[in-house]
Design an enzyme around this catalytic site. Sequence first.
Site, PDB file in Angstrom:
ATOM      1  N   HIS A   1      -3.817   9.924 -37.660  1.00 32.87           N
ATOM      2  CA  HIS A   1      -4.184   9.746 -39.238  1.00 32.87           C
ATOM      3  C   HIS A   1      -3.104   9.615 -40.032  1.00 32.87           C
ATOM      4  O   HIS A   1      -2.820   8.686 -40.854  1.00 32.87           O
ATOM      5  CB  HIS A   1      -5.447  10.519 -39.499  1.00 32.87           C
ATOM      6  CG  HIS A   1      -6.001   9.921 -40.946  1.00 32.87           C
ATOM      7  ND1 HIS A   1      -6.742   8.753 -41.153  1.00 32.87           N
ATOM      8  CD2 HIS A   1      -5.905  10.421 -41.985  1.00 32.87           C
ATOM      9  CE1 HIS A   1      -7.055   8.806 -42.299  1.00 32.87           C
ATOM     10  NE2 HIS A   1      -6.427   9.711 -42.950  1.00 32.87           N
TER      11      HIS A   1
ATOM     12  N   HIS B   1     -12.128   4.907 -44.764  1.00 35.49           N
ATOM     13  CA  HIS B   1     -13.035   6.233 -44.332  1.00 35.49           C
ATOM     14  C   HIS B   1     -13.897   5.820 -43.533  1.00 35.49           C
ATOM     15  O   HIS B   1     -15.199   5.995 -43.760  1.00 35.49           O
ATOM     16  CB  HIS B   1     -13.392   6.739 -45.819  1.00 35.49           C
ATOM     17  CG  HIS B   1     -12.792   8.018 -46.371  1.00 35.49           C
ATOM     18  ND1 HIS B   1     -13.518   8.914 -46.862  1.00 35.49           N
ATOM     19  CD2 HIS B   1     -11.619   8.469 -46.354  1.00 35.49           C
ATOM     20  CE1 HIS B   1     -13.091   9.900 -47.457  1.00 35.49           C
ATOM     21  NE2 HIS B   1     -11.648   9.760 -46.890  1.00 35.49           N
TER      22      HIS B   1
END
Length: 755
Positions: free
Chosen positions: A34, A87
């Site tokens: 990430h 998200h």
Amino acid sequence: MSLADSDRELVVEELGREPTPAEAALFENLWSEHCAYRSSRPLLSAFDSEGERVVVGPGDDAAVVALPDPETGENGDTYVTLGIESHNHPSYVDPFDGAATGVGGIVRDTLSMGAYPIALADSLYFGSFDREHSKYLLEGVVEGISHYGNCIGVPTVAGSADFHPDYEGNPLVNVACVGLTDEDRLVTAVAQEPGNKLVLVGNATGRDGLGGASFASEDLAEDAETEDRPAVQVGDPYAEKLLIEANEVLVEENLVESARDLGAAGLGGASSELVAKGGLGAEIELERVHQREPNMNALEILLAESQERMCYEVTPENVDRVREIAERFDLGCSVIGEVTDGNYTCTFEESEAQRASDDSTGEQSEPGERDTVVDVDAHFLGEGAPMNDLPAEEPEVPETDLPEVDLEDALETVVSSPNTASKRWVYRQYDHEVGVRTAVGPGDDAAIVAIREASAEPRSADESSGGNRETDTGLAISSGAAPNWTATAPYEGARAIALENATNVAAKGATPLAAVNCLNGGNPEKPGVYGGFTGIVDGLAEMCAELSTPVVGGNVSLYNDSVAGPIPPTPTLALVGTKAGYDAPPLSVESDGTLLLVGDRGLEADEFRLGGSEYLARFDGSDRFPALPEEPAALVETLADVANADSTLAVHDVSHGGLAVALAEMITETAGLEVTVPGDDSIGALFHEQPGRALIQTDDPDAVREAFDDVAPVRELGAATTDGTLTVRDADGELFEVGAAAVADWRATIERELH
């Protein structure tokens, strides 16, 4: 959280010792997929991120691009910022908070550049619409986005919503933000000078969101909705609104040397990245951080992803003024340390309660005793993660398997599909008028927001006294992807997505300026998945380069995999374009005027490829993906010019659902269309989804043909009528006729199902 053995070996070799628990957790988060892009960074050099308008490219919290002066074409004094964030995992676990905090995060990325947020665009992807779980996720995500965006007063003006069975176990929530700044206000995330203070402004730090970066770098487990709930942050939009206004004052008073939003990996991520970009270090005293929960330990303070927080670099003489402004806006403020020219170090002194707890277990801790919990080189922490070298398999080319379907049944089924139906239920929940900049709102091919700036030039040559005049620029915004396209053909589909977004802004009379992308994929350790991901990177990069549209920033989200399998490779592109003024031709036709179709290669060759179409998705077939226009840049530029012509009455992009859906979307109760589809393959002509096409209603068809001469084919389809009916004929006669009321009923699928 745990640091992989191979990574631990590298850390031990660099440090010459075993990492502390806090260091191990910090490396585990900042070296996660990430944050470090370990599987994707080797591919990202394919994107052209430079250009004469680009002020700040990839690597900062958001990109910065100079707007052209609408009269001279030179770079103007106004800058726009562009950023995009995913998200995805949080929105599966907690749809409301997961989506809401995605909005908050991308807005703070905008603030950290010294910009004021003016527009949001959200692109959402869910499983099959007929699944109750998909509807539950859709409702929660839309509620989270609308609640947060509406509360902070930033309009959501564009975006997309797509449904595909392969998102059932892992939805995607991609949010883009556009901001305004200028050269004097511009701030970056590059620390400037040793001795400057690091000041934390915003909400107090709690224990929410711990391990969020590492959570986002793993496949979703079957029990993720319960087991991973602590990794999801909780947002407070009212605190964010205060932070927006406080940031504006800080920037206006020139009190900020550099800034970083606290997002992934919390304070540890933001502060270490800030100083690493400046080739510097920091000394941070963690217990100084204002906290909302008792007895937080060093690791929790360092890595919690509590929302609505910013880290500022401030000169010592400006610290008191920063504190005053924070207090004025009822925000917490902590001077947590300072910039140094050494390592990135974090120390921690236990509270009296924590020392008492330690004493009860037999440990000793004296008042004033300070533990060093992190002492590492900031650059190694941020950039030392090794890149992955993963095998990739080329996706298979689909064989042709075309179903035989009654044309009228096909029309109703495709027009009423959730993917092509109206998204009014989604965007009507968003405040897209706040800020009074929205000239064209959601529901059109692209949104347009008004950018008004003062110019020092006199109003006219006769005005010798000078004086400012106001110049108006329209900023067009388009955002989205097409899962059917990239699931069928990742490379060709991604090229098509870039062209589709560029065509959207051109249909409103704007020319592409710059773009940011959010590259979503499944588990890259699977060769087939990584092959598809490689395809979307190469395809998107190639078409953006052909369109001379720099990709100035973005986000990568991998490991979007679950027990249901990997998602389709999904390259969301948020693209902005500019035009003089902000008037634009409507999407709907007027009751009189000739209708032309430009750019359709299938009609020219009398050969249609239906691969990636909603028609085949609805009726279970396969085919090759359609060929794209030979001169996409010239087509987009010409379309923008024609859209701005006085004789142009309406313009509509043709893509998802094909020509049939585009025609249905253009009619109203008072204006219909009567058209003839040339050729023998009516299904192919009406339902193939080659991008780079547009329907143009005009009073001067010859001028349109002349403009597109040697650029793209132009076909006259028919004319507008006054009866609000769509009538489509082939060479032998009438194929079907449907009224505006029936079309509106078909297109209300989502609204009807969710009411």
